[in-house]
Motif scaffolding. Structure first.
Motif, PDB file in Angstrom:
ATOM      1  N   ILE A  38       0.855  -1.186   0.000  1.00  0.00           N
ATOM      2  CA  ILE A  38       0.000   0.000   0.000  1.00  0.00           C
ATOM      3  C   ILE A  38       0.888   1.233   0.000  1.00  0.00           C
ATOM      4  CG2 ILE A  38      -1.752   1.318   1.258  1.00  0.00           C
ATOM      5  CD1 ILE A  38      -2.669  -1.338   2.486  1.00  0.00           C
ATOM      6  N   TRP A  39       0.796   2.026  -1.058  1.00  0.00           N
ATOM      7  CA  TRP A  39       1.611   3.228  -1.161  1.00  0.00           C
ATOM      8  C   TRP A  39       1.008   4.337  -0.323  1.00  0.00           C
ATOM      9  CZ3 TRP A  39       6.335   3.781  -3.224  1.00  0.00           C
ATOM     10  CH2 TRP A  39       6.815   2.700  -3.969  1.00  0.00           C
ATOM     11  N   LYS A  40       1.850   5.005   0.457  1.00  0.00           N
ATOM     12  CA  LYS A  40       1.433   6.138   1.278  1.00  0.00           C
ATOM     13  C   LYS A  40       2.033   7.400   0.678  1.00  0.00           C
ATOM     14  CE  LYS A  40       2.554   2.995   3.564  1.00  0.00           C
ATOM     15  NZ  LYS A  40       2.643   1.576   3.207  1.00  0.00           N
ATOM     16  N   PHE A  46       6.351  16.079   4.533  1.00  0.00           N
ATOM     17  CA  PHE A  46       6.547  15.333   5.776  1.00  0.00           C
ATOM     18  C   PHE A  46       7.686  15.925   6.602  1.00  0.00           C
ATOM     19  CE2 PHE A  46       4.863  11.261   3.697  1.00  0.00           C
ATOM     20  CZ  PHE A  46       3.654  11.355   4.343  1.00  0.00           C
ATOM     21  N   SER A  47       8.757  16.277   5.915  1.00  0.00           N
ATOM     22  CA  SER A  47       9.937  16.763   6.638  1.00  0.00           C
ATOM     23  C   SER A  47       9.664  18.058   7.387  1.00  0.00           C
ATOM     24  CB  SER A  47      11.098  16.961   5.669  1.00  0.00           C
ATOM     25  OG  SER A  47      10.773  17.941   4.701  1.00  0.00           O
ATOM     26  N   ARG A  55       6.966   1.194   4.989  1.00  0.00           N
ATOM     27  CA  ARG A  55       7.405   0.888   3.628  1.00  0.00           C
ATOM     28  C   ARG A  55       6.509   1.625   2.633  1.00  0.00           C
ATOM     29  NH1 ARG A  55      10.776  -0.305   6.424  1.00  0.00           N
ATOM     30  NH2 ARG A  55      11.666  -2.320   6.911  1.00  0.00           N
ATOM     31  N   SER A  56       7.044   1.838   1.434  1.00  0.00           N
ATOM     32  CA  SER A  56       6.283   2.410   0.316  1.00  0.00           C
ATOM     33  C   SER A  56       5.705   3.792   0.652  1.00  0.00           C
ATOM     34  CB  SER A  56       5.171   1.460  -0.121  1.00  0.00           C
ATOM     35  OG  SER A  56       5.689   0.195  -0.441  1.00  0.00           O
ATOM     36  N   ILE A  57       6.580   4.682   1.118  1.00  0.00           N
ATOM     37  CA  ILE A  57       6.191   6.050   1.438  1.00  0.00           C
ATOM     38  C   ILE A  57       6.801   6.986   0.406  1.00  0.00           C
ATOM     39  CG2 ILE A  57       6.397   7.935   3.102  1.00  0.00           C
ATOM     40  CD1 ILE A  57       6.517   5.866   5.283  1.00  0.00           C
ATOM     41  N   VAL A  58       5.999   7.909  -0.107  1.00  0.00           N
ATOM     42  CA  VAL A  58       6.485   8.902  -1.052  1.00  0.00           C
ATOM     43  C   VAL A  58       6.102  10.284  -0.544  1.00  0.00           C
ATOM     44  CG1 VAL A  58       6.368   9.778  -3.412  1.00  0.00           C
ATOM     45  CG2 VAL A  58       6.225   7.313  -2.994  1.00  0.00           C
ATOM     46  N   ASP A  59       7.111  11.122  -0.322  1.00  0.00           N
ATOM     47  CA  ASP A  59       6.875  12.527   0.008  1.00  0.00           C
ATOM     48  C   ASP A  59       6.894  13.268  -1.326  1.00  0.00           C
ATOM     49  OD1 ASP A  59       6.960  15.215   0.723  1.00  0.00           O
ATOM     50  OD2 ASP A  59       8.135  14.816   2.520  1.00  0.00           O
ATOM     51  N   LEU A  60       5.733  13.721  -1.772  1.00  0.00           N
ATOM     52  CA  LEU A  60       5.621  14.338  -3.086  1.00  0.00           C
ATOM     53  C   LEU A  60       6.440  15.614  -3.206  1.00  0.00           C
ATOM     54  CD1 LEU A  60       1.825  13.699  -3.670  1.00  0.00           C
ATOM     55  CD2 LEU A  60       3.764  12.452  -4.649  1.00  0.00           C
ATOM     56  N   ASP A  61       6.648  16.294  -2.100  1.00  0.00           N
ATOM     57  CA  ASP A  61       7.486  17.493  -2.083  1.00  0.00           C
ATOM     58  C   ASP A  61       8.925  17.130  -2.449  1.00  0.00           C
ATOM     59  OD1 ASP A  61       8.329  20.123  -1.606  1.00  0.00           O
ATOM     60  OD2 ASP A  61       8.555  19.781   0.539  1.00  0.00           O
ATOM     61  N   VAL A  62       9.447  16.074  -1.833  1.00  0.00           N
ATOM     62  CA  VAL A  62      10.811  15.614  -2.111  1.00  0.00           C
ATOM     63  C   VAL A  62      10.911  15.083  -3.541  1.00  0.00           C
ATOM     64  CG1 VAL A  62      12.574  13.917  -1.467  1.00  0.00           C
ATOM     65  CG2 VAL A  62      11.284  15.121   0.313  1.00  0.00           C
ATOM     66  N   LEU A  63       9.928  14.316  -3.961  1.00  0.00           N
ATOM     67  CA  LEU A  63       9.930  13.771  -5.323  1.00  0.00           C
ATOM     68  C   LEU A  63       9.957  14.887  -6.358  1.00  0.00           C
ATOM     69  CD1 LEU A  63       9.766  11.360  -7.251  1.00  0.00           C
ATOM     70  CD2 LEU A  63       7.262  11.473  -7.003  1.00  0.00           C
TER      71      LEU A  63
END
Length: 94
Positions: free
Chosen positions: A13-15, A20-21, A36-44
């Protein structure tokens, strides 16, 4: 473990989150090492577009989806229960 905790820790499950930071990592630190499977869209975004800074989630939504993120519920009474439909939608999107 609760089903919510299983979802947070599950790799299948992607979060997705934003910034976040800046605000959420300290509160999430108890389970963060196992998550697991965490994406911070700001960092991306910053990694993919280093020359295009964002001013927030509203900016990301505008640039990627071409629509406006309504932040009207941001200053509503979050202590009042039950939360309104608009607050629930805002919370899910924000």
């Amino acid at each position: 473990a609760s089903s919510a905790l299983k979802a947070l820790l599950g790799a299948d499950i992607w979060k997705l989150g934003f910034g976040f930071s800046l605000s959420d990592w300290p509160r999430l630190s108890d389970w963060l090492s196992e998550a697991r499977s965490i994406v911070d869209l700001d960092v991306l975004w910053t990694r993919l577009h280093p020359d295009e800074p964002l001013s927030g989630l509203k900016s990301l939504v505008s640039k990627t989806l071409g629509c406006r993120l309504n932040k009207a519920e941001q200053c509503s009474n979050w202590a009042s229960r039950p939360l309104s439909h608009g607050q629930l939608i805002y919370a899910a999107l924000d």
